[in-house]
Write a protein that holds these residues in place. Sequence first.
Motif, short mmCIF file in Angstrom:
data_model
loop_
_atom_site.label_atom_id
_atom_site.label_comp_id
_atom_site.label_asym_id
_atom_site.label_seq_id
_atom_site.Cartn_x
_atom_site.Cartn_y
_atom_site.Cartn_z
N ALA A 256 -69.92 88.38 -86.75
CA ALA A 256 -68.95 89.48 -86.82
C ALA A 256 -68.07 89.27 -88.03
N THR A 257 -67.32 90.31 -88.37
CA THR A 257 -66.42 90.27 -89.52
C THR A 257 -65.05 90.75 -89.09
N ARG B 272 -67.55 82.78 -94.17
CA ARG B 272 -67.32 83.28 -95.53
C ARG B 272 -65.97 83.98 -95.58
N VAL B 273 -65.27 83.77 -96.68
CA VAL B 273 -63.98 84.43 -96.92
C VAL B 273 -64.07 85.09 -98.29
N SER B 274 -63.86 86.39 -98.35
CA SER B 274 -63.98 87.11 -99.62
C SER B 274 -62.80 88.07 -99.78
N ILE B 275 -62.80 88.77 -100.90
CA ILE B 275 -61.73 89.72 -101.22
C ILE B 275 -62.37 91.05 -101.61
N GLU B 276 -61.88 92.14 -101.04
CA GLU B 276 -62.32 93.49 -101.38
C GLU B 276 -61.09 94.26 -101.87
N TYR B 277 -61.19 94.77 -103.10
CA TYR B 277 -60.06 95.49 -103.70
C TYR B 277 -60.42 96.97 -103.85
N SER C 220 -66.07 86.52 -92.50
CA SER C 220 -67.28 86.51 -91.68
C SER C 220 -67.25 85.28 -90.78
N ILE C 221 -67.54 85.47 -89.50
CA ILE C 221 -67.52 84.37 -88.54
C ILE C 221 -68.83 84.35 -87.78
N GLY D 143 -71.85 95.30 -90.60
CA GLY D 143 -72.27 94.86 -89.27
C GLY D 143 -71.16 95.09 -88.25
N ASP D 144 -71.13 94.21 -87.25
CA ASP D 144 -70.11 94.30 -86.22
C ASP D 144 -68.76 93.83 -86.77
N GLU D 145 -67.70 94.54 -86.37
CA GLU D 145 -66.35 94.20 -86.84
C GLU D 145 -65.43 94.04 -85.63
#
Length: 320
Positions: A37-38, A66-71, A83-84, A147-149
Amino acid sequence: MRKETLVGAFVLGGVVLLLAAFVLFGRFHPFQNKLHATLVFQGASSGLTVGSPVTFRGVQVGTVDRVSIEYDPTTQRAYIPVSITMQPDNIKLTNGRSAGLPSIPELVGQGLRGEMNLKSFVTGSSEINLDFAPQIPAVLHPELVSGDEIPTRRSTIQQVTQTLTELPLRQLADNTEQTLASLRALSEQLDRQLPGLIDSLRATSDHSRTLIDNTNTTIATLQAQLATTLRGIDRLTQAGTTQLDARGRQIDGVLGKTDAALTRANRSLDALADITSARSTQRADLDASLRDIAAAAASLRGFAAEIERNPQLLLTGRRP
């Protein structure tokens, strides 16, 4: 040929040992059930790294992958998708149910929410905590997550941090500085005016003490006069009571005489009523007497008329 077989067996044994090492000592578990999931955060995610624990009410149920950045340049907002991976094998359903765990969307529909908490103040590491909070609206980001959130909510520390950030600290500092300046000016003014005020209060206190002494003396005098007046009122009350008793006896005698007079008057009225009654003998006699008197009066009027016409009748009398 035998040499190639030995080399192949050695390579195969190495691969098997490598897989066993991954399974036993690593995070690779190919035969375990996993849920992916995210979570999308908008605030700072300091201390959250790959491998950070994912807990449910303090019990670890997964890790961060995972750890990311969306701008988004349109809204100029930065999002942090995390993401977990969760391993639900250790989660058992109550009442001995044999069905599997609900899916991520079903859990989200039941109120599953995630928040970022500080794990340690010393190291500054963070973790993701999952819990059910159906009162928190589910805000999803389908444009960022494929995906699933799991919807997120602000943790208590983040709420406190945002509250402190939104506080008008500069304005509070200015107001505090103005208040201190006002207090300083008031203190200086009190230092200048307080001695005179104390002297005035002392003089007022002395005057008040004198006034109280005079008032006490006046009250004592008034108390003596009031006692004398009350004694006079008592004597007057006693004399009035005595006189009222005497006058009461006299009034009783007068009332008795009045009752006797009224009785006699009633009797007289009764006698008068008997006399004036149309059927009484006294009234018949009175009527006969009145008729005789009327006849005598008529004869006298006739005789007086004759004498008025012929005065000699007084000397000669009537001739037959």
